[in-house]
Design a protein around this motif. Structure first.
Motif, short mmCIF file in Angstrom:
data_model
loop_
_atom_site.label_atom_id
_atom_site.label_comp_id
_atom_site.label_asym_id
_atom_site.label_seq_id
_atom_site.Cartn_x
_atom_site.Cartn_y
_atom_site.Cartn_z
N LEU A 82 6.78 0.11 6.16
CA LEU A 82 6.88 0.51 4.75
C LEU A 82 7.46 1.92 4.61
O LEU A 82 8.21 2.19 3.67
CB LEU A 82 5.52 0.43 4.07
CG LEU A 82 4.97 -0.97 3.85
CD1 LEU A 82 3.52 -0.90 3.36
CD2 LEU A 82 5.82 -1.75 2.86
N LEU B 97 7.09 -0.64 -3.31
CA LEU B 97 6.75 -0.19 -1.96
C LEU B 97 5.63 0.84 -1.98
O LEU B 97 4.74 0.82 -1.13
CB LEU B 97 7.98 0.37 -1.25
CG LEU B 97 9.00 -0.67 -0.81
CD1 LEU B 97 10.27 0.02 -0.33
CD2 LEU B 97 8.43 -1.56 0.28
N GLU C 4 11.12 1.57 4.88
CA GLU C 4 11.67 0.91 3.70
C GLU C 4 11.69 1.82 2.48
O GLU C 4 12.62 1.77 1.68
CB GLU C 4 10.88 -0.36 3.40
CG GLU C 4 11.09 -1.46 4.42
CD GLU C 4 10.25 -2.69 4.13
OE1 GLU C 4 9.94 -2.93 2.95
OE2 GLU C 4 9.90 -3.39 5.09
N VAL C 5 10.65 2.65 2.31
CA VAL C 5 10.58 3.49 1.12
C VAL C 5 11.69 4.55 1.13
O VAL C 5 12.18 4.95 0.08
CB VAL C 5 9.18 4.12 0.94
CG1 VAL C 5 8.97 5.33 1.81
CG2 VAL C 5 8.93 4.48 -0.51
#
Length: 86
Positions: A30, A45, A33-34
């Motif tokens: 995560l 997210l 991804e953020v």
């Protein structure tokens, strides 16, 4: 709750035995991804990050601070801290 076969019970036991490691890995994904996300996806997210930190029993005050700031630069430090605990 239905009866599980011995094979299924072992799978369930291993899952819960490694729960923290699984959630820590998910948090690491995560974090990546953020950094790359924008707009609504980024907000989703952040919500997932908050939930994952709660699942890892990270201090609520720190989660609140992170969610107020929403600064991705804080996440690697938190991740290192969690990995150090594991």
């Amino acid at each position: 709750m239905p009866d599980y076969t011995p094979y299924q019970r072992k799978i369930i036991e291993r899952y819960y035995r490694n729960y923290d490691a699984i959630k820590t890995q998910k948090l690491a994904e995560l974090v990546t991804e953020v950094y790359l996300a924008e707009g609504k996806a980024r907000e989703r997210l952040w919500t997932r990050i908050e939930k994952t930190l709660q699942d890892l029993e990270f201090p609520a005050t720190r989660i609140t601070h992170l969610m107020e700031k929403r600064d991705p630069a804080l996440l690697p430090g938190i991740l290192r801290e969690i990995q150090g605990q594991s």
